[in-house]
Motif scaffolding. Structure first.
Motif, PDB file in Angstrom:
ATOM      1  N   GLN A  32      11.507   2.346   4.041  1.00 53.85           N
ATOM      2  CA  GLN A  32      12.000   1.612   2.888  1.00 53.85           C
ATOM      3  C   GLN A  32      11.499   2.351   1.646  1.00 53.85           C
ATOM      4  OE1 GLN A  32      10.400  -2.371   2.949  1.00 53.85           O
ATOM      5  NE2 GLN A  32       8.343  -1.726   2.398  1.00 53.85           N
ATOM      6  N   SER A  42       9.916  -2.998   6.881  1.00 52.66           N
ATOM      7  CA  SER A  42       9.495  -4.327   7.301  1.00 52.66           C
ATOM      8  C   SER A  42       9.750  -4.527   8.796  1.00 52.66           C
ATOM      9  CB  SER A  42      10.262  -5.397   6.521  1.00 52.66           C
ATOM     10  OG  SER A  42      11.604  -5.493   7.007  1.00 52.66           O
ATOM     11  N   ASP A  84       0.813  -0.627  12.358  1.00 52.22           N
ATOM     12  CA  ASP A  84       2.236  -0.376  12.152  1.00 52.22           C
ATOM     13  C   ASP A  84       2.777   0.632  13.167  1.00 52.22           C
ATOM     14  OD1 ASP A  84       2.864  -2.161  10.101  1.00 52.22           O
ATOM     15  OD2 ASP A  84       2.226  -0.776   8.523  1.00 52.22           O
TER      16      ASP A  84
END
Length: 244
Positions: A32, A42, A84
């Motif tokens: 993003q 996200s 992540d």
């Protein structure tokens, strides 16, 4: 197009994944905020993009970058990045795209090993952090020693077409043991010259701006008002046609 040249498109959403599939790209780099150099997407964007890729075809490689700015991260930022990485791989991503530097500006081997290990057996790419290190060839050697799959680089220039000499040197130094992917400002006008360096892949965004005028600034950046960017099918097709 050169027979062994892979194409990777930087995208920000499932629609971008579908564009990449429509033009036959091998991979997408999912992120993003591409206007900021790209940040970690996200969880919902990750999941829906992977779902889109199952139909559209390209592999999904996820950019893991916790914030804009440089690539020296503190303990909290590395902890976020590690989680992540795991989230991306657990969600079905084919690989992750990472980069961390130490305070002196060279590759942070401990941080890179930690993120690599979090990826398990998934593909790991070193992103353009290499382009701000003092010795890109030394950084490439470190990436090889870490067992990374590929390096995304502009040859140390703002636009890859201006780093062609360094790209050629990186291709030679890689010796086929790690892939070299040229990226940054790749356009239909520069694609053929970049492919001629012998790189394994080209990375480009094929984006266009959607202009909106809300009249109220929504952030501190100069472009905090006025629109956003999307992956554009016609732009992607034009670049691929230039390689044909």
């Amino acid at each position: 197009m050169p027979q062994n040249l892979a194409l990777e498109i930087a995208v920000q959403d499932p629609a971008g994944v579908r564009v990449a599939g429509a033009v036959g790209a091998a991979r997408v780099e999912l992120a993003q905020a591409l206007a900021l150099g790209g940040l970690t997407p996200s969880p919902a964007t990750l999941e829906l993009s992977i779902e889109a890729a199952r139909e559209a075809g390209p592999e999904v490689h996820v950019l893991i970058r916790p914030r804009a700015g440089g690539f020296h991260y503190d303990a909290d930022e590395l902890a976020v990045s590690e989680r992540d990485v795991r989230r991306a791989v657990d969600a079905g991503a084919h690989g992750v795209v990472i980069g961390a530097l130490d305070p002196s500006g060279v590759l942070d081997l401990d941080a890179m090993a930690r993120l690599r290990d979090a990826a398990g057996g998934a593909s790991v790419t070193l992103h353009r952090a290499i382009d701000v290190t003092p010795e890109p060839l030394a950084t490439l050697r470190a990436a090889r020693e870490l067992g990374l799959r590929r390096v995304l680089t502009s040859g140390g220039a703002s636009a890859a077409v201006d780093g062609i000499d360094t790209l050629r040197a990186l291709v030679a130094a890689a010796e086929g043991a790690i892939e070299i992917m040229a990226g940054s400002g790749v356009t239909a006008a520069s694609a053929r010259a970049l492919a001629a360096t012998g790189v394994d892949a080209l990375h480009f965004s094929a984006k266009r701006s959607v202009v909106e005028d809300g009249g109220v600034r929504m952030g501190s950046a100069a472009d905090g008002v006025g629109g956003y960017e999307v992956t554009d099918l016609a732009t992607a097709r034009a670049l691929i046609a230039a390689l044909a």
